[in-house]
Design a protein around this motif. Sequence first.
Motif, PDB file in Angstrom:
ATOM      1  N   GLN A 122       0.831  -1.182   0.000  1.00 48.64           N
ATOM      2  CA  GLN A 122       0.000   0.000   0.000  1.00 48.64           C
ATOM      3  C   GLN A 122       0.875   1.245   0.000  1.00 48.64           C
ATOM      4  OE1 GLN A 122      -2.777  -0.091   3.190  1.00 48.64           O
ATOM      5  NE2 GLN A 122      -4.497  -0.379   1.809  1.00 48.64           N
ATOM      6  N   SER A 123       0.450   2.231  -0.812  1.00 52.69           N
ATOM      7  CA  SER A 123       1.160   3.516  -0.883  1.00 52.69           C
ATOM      8  C   SER A 123       2.517   3.429  -1.553  1.00 52.69           C
ATOM      9  CB  SER A 123       1.360   4.131   0.502  1.00 52.69           C
ATOM     10  OG  SER A 123       0.124   4.357   1.080  1.00 52.69           O
ATOM     11  N   SER A 124       2.811   2.289  -2.187  1.00 52.96           N
ATOM     12  CA  SER A 124       4.079   2.209  -2.890  1.00 52.96           C
ATOM     13  C   SER A 124       4.026   3.021  -4.182  1.00 52.96           C
ATOM     14  CB  SER A 124       4.414   0.753  -3.211  1.00 52.96           C
ATOM     15  OG  SER A 124       3.374   0.192  -3.974  1.00 52.96           O
ATOM     16  N   GLY A 125       2.807   3.425  -4.577  1.00 53.63           N
ATOM     17  CA  GLY A 125       2.661   4.204  -5.807  1.00 53.63           C
ATOM     18  C   GLY A 125       2.150   3.352  -6.962  1.00 53.63           C
ATOM     19  N   LYS A 126       1.553   2.219  -6.604  1.00 56.29           N
ATOM     20  CA  LYS A 126       1.062   1.272  -7.603  1.00 56.29           C
ATOM     21  C   LYS A 126      -0.011   1.897  -8.512  1.00 56.29           C
ATOM     22  CE  LYS A 126      -0.997  -2.345  -5.794  1.00 56.29           C
ATOM     23  NZ  LYS A 126      -2.283  -2.537  -6.482  1.00 56.29           N
ATOM     24  N   SER A 127      -1.011   2.520  -7.885  1.00 58.10           N
ATOM     25  CA  SER A 127      -2.071   3.121  -8.693  1.00 58.10           C
ATOM     26  C   SER A 127      -1.510   4.207  -9.582  1.00 58.10           C
ATOM     27  CB  SER A 127      -3.148   3.734  -7.808  1.00 58.10           C
ATOM     28  OG  SER A 127      -3.457   2.870  -6.776  1.00 58.10           O
ATOM     29  N   SER A 128      -0.604   4.989  -9.038  1.00 59.52           N
ATOM     30  CA  SER A 128      -0.067   6.099  -9.827  1.00 59.52           C
ATOM     31  C   SER A 128       0.625   5.569 -11.078  1.00 59.52           C
ATOM     32  CB  SER A 128       0.915   6.920  -8.994  1.00 59.52           C
ATOM     33  OG  SER A 128       0.286   7.317  -7.799  1.00 59.52           O
ATOM     34  N   ASP A 147      11.887  10.805  -7.152  1.00 60.19           N
ATOM     35  CA  ASP A 147      12.160  12.190  -6.758  1.00 60.19           C
ATOM     36  C   ASP A 147      12.410  12.329  -5.258  1.00 60.19           C
ATOM     37  OD1 ASP A 147       9.491  11.337  -6.505  1.00 60.19           O
ATOM     38  OD2 ASP A 147       8.806  13.422  -6.282  1.00 60.19           O
ATOM     39  N   VAL A 174      10.551   5.527 -11.957  1.00 54.93           N
ATOM     40  CA  VAL A 174       9.534   6.484 -12.424  1.00 54.93           C
ATOM     41  C   VAL A 174       9.235   7.543 -11.357  1.00 54.93           C
ATOM     42  CG1 VAL A 174       8.370   4.846 -13.963  1.00 54.93           C
ATOM     43  CG2 VAL A 174       7.639   5.044 -11.583  1.00 54.93           C
ATOM     44  N   VAL A 175       8.718   8.638 -11.849  1.00 54.90           N
ATOM     45  CA  VAL A 175       8.145   9.653 -10.949  1.00 54.90           C
ATOM     46  C   VAL A 175       6.727   9.853 -11.433  1.00 54.90           C
ATOM     47  CG1 VAL A 175       8.265  12.039 -10.148  1.00 54.90           C
ATOM     48  CG2 VAL A 175      10.376  10.796 -10.671  1.00 54.90           C
ATOM     49  N   SER A 176       5.773   9.342 -10.683  1.00 56.71           N
ATOM     50  CA  SER A 176       4.409   9.457 -11.213  1.00 56.71           C
ATOM     51  C   SER A 176       3.549  10.311 -10.295  1.00 56.71           C
ATOM     52  CB  SER A 176       3.811   8.077 -11.438  1.00 56.71           C
ATOM     53  OG  SER A 176       4.263   7.178 -10.460  1.00 56.71           O
ATOM     54  N   ARG A 177       4.069  11.519 -10.075  1.00 58.11           N
ATOM     55  CA  ARG A 177       3.282  12.428  -9.255  1.00 58.11           C
ATOM     56  C   ARG A 177       3.588  13.840  -9.710  1.00 58.11           C
ATOM     57  NH1 ARG A 177       4.181  13.699  -2.947  1.00 58.11           N
ATOM     58  NH2 ARG A 177       2.099  14.504  -2.515  1.00 58.11           N
TER      59      ARG A 177
HETATM   60  P1  GDP Z   1      -0.818   2.819  -3.959  1.00 54.94           P
HETATM   61  O1  GDP Z   1      -1.453   2.760  -2.632  1.00 54.94           O
HETATM   62  O2  GDP Z   1       0.359   1.902  -4.038  1.00 54.94           O
HETATM   63  O3  GDP Z   1      -1.739   2.636  -5.090  1.00 54.94           O
HETATM   64  O4  GDP Z   1      -0.139   4.254  -4.093  1.00 54.94           O
HETATM   65  P2  GDP Z   1      -0.634   5.582  -4.764  1.00 54.94           P
HETATM   66  O5  GDP Z   1      -0.366   5.568  -6.214  1.00 54.94           O
HETATM   67  O6  GDP Z   1      -1.979   5.902  -4.311  1.00 54.94           O
HETATM   68  O7  GDP Z   1       0.424   6.537  -4.104  1.00 54.94           O
HETATM   69  C1  GDP Z   1       0.572   6.704  -2.703  1.00 54.94           C
HETATM   70  C2  GDP Z   1       1.059   8.059  -2.416  1.00 54.94           C
HETATM   71  O8  GDP Z   1       2.359   8.260  -2.990  1.00 54.94           O
HETATM   72  C3  GDP Z   1       0.203   9.156  -2.991  1.00 54.94           C
HETATM   73  O9  GDP Z   1       0.130  10.216  -2.071  1.00 54.94           O
HETATM   74  C4  GDP Z   1       0.927   9.616  -4.225  1.00 54.94           C
HETATM   75  O10 GDP Z   1       0.715  10.966  -4.525  1.00 54.94           O
HETATM   76  C5  GDP Z   1       2.375   9.387  -3.810  1.00 54.94           C
HETATM   77  N1  GDP Z   1       3.195   9.112  -4.960  1.00 54.94           N
HETATM   78  C6  GDP Z   1       2.998   8.228  -5.935  1.00 54.94           C
HETATM   79  N2  GDP Z   1       3.995   8.269  -6.833  1.00 54.94           N
HETATM   80  C7  GDP Z   1       4.850   9.212  -6.423  1.00 54.94           C
HETATM   81  C8  GDP Z   1       6.078   9.726  -6.932  1.00 54.94           C
HETATM   82  O11 GDP Z   1       6.604   9.288  -7.962  1.00 54.94           O
HETATM   83  N3  GDP Z   1       6.681  10.697  -6.229  1.00 54.94           N
HETATM   84  C9  GDP Z   1       6.163  11.181  -5.079  1.00 54.94           C
HETATM   85  N4  GDP Z   1       6.801  12.139  -4.459  1.00 54.94           N
HETATM   86  N5  GDP Z   1       5.014  10.720  -4.575  1.00 54.94           N
HETATM   87  C10 GDP Z   1       4.364   9.765  -5.224  1.00 54.94           C
END
Ligand code: GDP
Length: 697
Positions: free
Chosen positions: A35-41, A204, A229-232
Motif C-alpha cells: 500500500q502507498s508504494s505508488g502502484k495506482s499512480s 524524486d 519512475v516519478v508518477s506524481r
Molecule cells: P498505492 O497505494 O500503491 O496505489 O499508491 P498511490 O499511487 O496511491 O500513491 C501513494 C502516495 O504516494 C500518494 O500520495 C501519491 O501521490 C504518492 N506518490 C505516488 N507516486 C509518487 C512519486 O513518484 N513521487 C512522489 N513524491 N510521490 C508519489
Amino acid sequence: MMVFTKKMIEIRNILQKVGQSSTLTLPSIVVIGSQSSGKSSVLEAIVGHEFLPKGSNMVTRRPIELTLVNTPDSKAEYGEFPDLGLRKITDFTSIQRTLTELNLAVPDSECVSDDPIHLTIYSPNVPDLSLIDLPGYIQVVGHNQPLELKQKISELCDKYIQPPNVILAISAADVDLANSTALRASRRVDPRGERTIGVVTKMDLVDAIRGSSILQDKQYPLRLGYVGVVSRAPQSIGGLFKKGSSSGDGSALMNLISKNEDSFFSAHPLEFGPSADVAVGTATLRKKLMSVLEQTMSASLQGTTDAIRQELEEATYEFKVQYNDRPLSAESYLAESLDAFKHSFKQFAEEFGRPQMLQLLKRELDQRVLDLLAQRYWNKPITDLTQSVPEPDALADLPKADPDSLYWHRQLDASTAQLTKLGIGRLATNVVATNIQAGVDKLIAQSNFVNHPFARQAIVEAASSILNDRFYSTSDQVENCIKPYKFEIELEQREWDAGRDHSAGVLKDELMACQDALKRLEGTVGGRRKLNEVMNFVDKARRGDIVVEGESRSGAGGFSAALLQRGREAVFLRDRADIINMRLLAAKSKQCRAMNNKYYCPEIFLDAVATKLASTAVLFLNVELLSEFYYNFPRELDQRLGRHLTDDEIERFAKEDPKIRRHLEVIRRKELLELVLEKMESLRQLDGREKSRRGSN
Ligand code: GDP
C-alpha cells in the motif's frame, strides 16, 4: 509485431468466455506492491487517465483485470465493463466511481474477494496490454479490519503471480529494496528473477545518485531489469489539481505528471542519461511492458496451443458421445420445438371438431337434465329427523301420471323453460373453451416446452387471449340462435327415439353412480350391516315410527352425528336408485314410444330438447370459436415465441432446460476453441515468420 499482442489479447478474451472449466490462460502482467508504494499512480500513468479507486479505507478489494486496447484509428478514449454490460464510458471519473462501488460491495468482514472485475480501456494512447491490479500488501492490520486480512491479500496475490504471468513488482525508492514486500513475494515464485519487472517509484524522493544505484541493484538482480519512475505532479502545482477532484477526467493532470517526470530525469543526465545505463520514465516502462508481454505470449504460444487442442479434443469427444454429434443452436431448438408443437396442435384440431364438441356439450346438459328431473320429479325431502314426513311417502301422494293432468303439464313446461333458459350460450362457450385450454395444457405437457416456464406461460396466454377475445360474442351468438326454443319446441319422431335411447343410457349411468356411492358409504361406516342399522333408524324416524327428541351434536338413537349423516345419505341414494329403476322401466314401456306421451316420459323429452340445444349451439361454436381459434392460435404462437424474441431471450429460453443447456454449452465451447485454435495457428505462422526474419537480419 504490434498486432501479435493485440491478437493474443483477443484470444485471451475468447478463452475467458470458454468458461471456468477451462484452465487455459494466456499470460498477463500482474501488478503487486505494498500500500502507498505508488502502484495506482504507475498504472494511471500507463493508461494516461486517473481512473482507479482512491481512499484510505483499503479500496482495492478485488482483482481488476484490465485490458488495454490500442485503437490507432480513433480519437475516442473510453472504458467498458463487459460483465456489467456497461459500454463506452467516456468519462473516466465515472469509471473510477464504478470501480469504487464494485470494490466497496465486498463486505468489510471479507475485505478481499478473488472474484475479478473486468475492465477494458480503448484509446489511441494506450499500448495493447493485459494487466491485473491486485490489492496492495499491507504491513499492519488496521482496527476494524479482520486479523487474517494480511494473509488473505498475500494469498490472493500468490494466486495471480504464478507462471506464465509477468510480475510487475512496485517498490518505492525511499524504502530499502530489501524491505520491499513486492520483491519478496516475487522471489518466492520467481527465484531466478526471470519474469519479474521491478518498478521503482518516487524517484524524486531520493537523491539522484542513490536513485541511480537502486536501479542497478545487484542484490536482487532481475533479468528484465528495473525501471525508475516519478508518477506524481510537482508538489507546488499538485495542489491545484487535487487528485480525485472534479477537474475534468484527470488527463490534464497526467500531462503534468509526465512533464514533471521528464524534467526530473533530464535534470540529472549523469545519473539517468543515456550513458548511465539505467531505465527510467513511464514511456520506457510502457515499451518494456509491451515487449516483455509479447515475448512471454510468444513463448507460451506452443504450450497454450497444445492445451487448447487437448481441451478441444475433449469437447469433441463429449459432443460425440453424449450428443451424437447432433448440431443444435438456441434458435434451431426453439424453431424445432415450435414446429413440433404446432404439428401436435394440428392433430388436436383434427381430432376435436363438431362431433366431439356435441358430445362434450351434451354430456354437460345431461347433467343439468338430471338435476332438473331430480328437483322436479324424483326427490323426496330428507332434511331433519325431527320433522318426519307423513306416510305414505311424497311420491305416492302425487297425482297419477295422466297426460291430461295440468300438474304434469306445468311440471314439464317449467322444466323445459328452465333448461332452455339456463344460459346455454355461456355454458356451451365455457365448456368448449375449457376443453381447448385443457387440450393445450396437455400438448404443452407432452412437448419440449414442458421444461420452459417462459414458453409455457406464453403458450397458455396465447390460447387464453384468443378464447377471452371470442368469449362474449360467441356466447351471445349461441344464446341468440337457441332463442326460438325458449318459445316452442317441435320434435320429430326420430329425435324422440334418439332421446329414448340416450336417456336410458344416462339413467343407467346414474343408477350405477348411486350404487357405487352406496358401496363406498358402506365402506366408510364399517360394513353393510352397520349401514343398514342406521338406514333403518333414519327410515323409522322419517315415518314417525319413533320420535326423535331433537338431534344433538352427539347424535341420536345411539348413533353418532357423523353416522346419522351417512345414514341419511345412504337412504337418499337408495331412494334415488329405486326411482331411477322405476323410471327406466317406464322409459322402456309402450307409452313412452309415442311422442305425444311426453308428459308421461319427461326424461325422454328433456333429453331430446337438450340434444337440439346442443347441436344448434355447436353449429355456432364451430364458426365463432373453434375455427377462429384454430386459425389464430398458430399465428399467435409465432408472434409470442417466434419473431419478436431477441437473441438473448432465445438463448435464455433454450437454457432453461438443463439438458439443452449442456448440449449448447458443449457446442459453444467447441466452436470457441476451434476459433481460438485457428487464430493461434495463424499467429504461430506470423510469429515463425517474424523470428526467421529477425534471424536472417
Ligand atoms: P498505492 O497505494 O500503491 O496505489 O499508491 P498511490 O499511487 O496511491 O500513491 C501513494 C502516495 O504516494 C500518494 O500520495 C501519491 O501521490 C504518492 N506518490 C505516488 N507516486 C509518487 C512519486 O513518484 N513521487 C512522489 N513524491 N510521490 C508519489
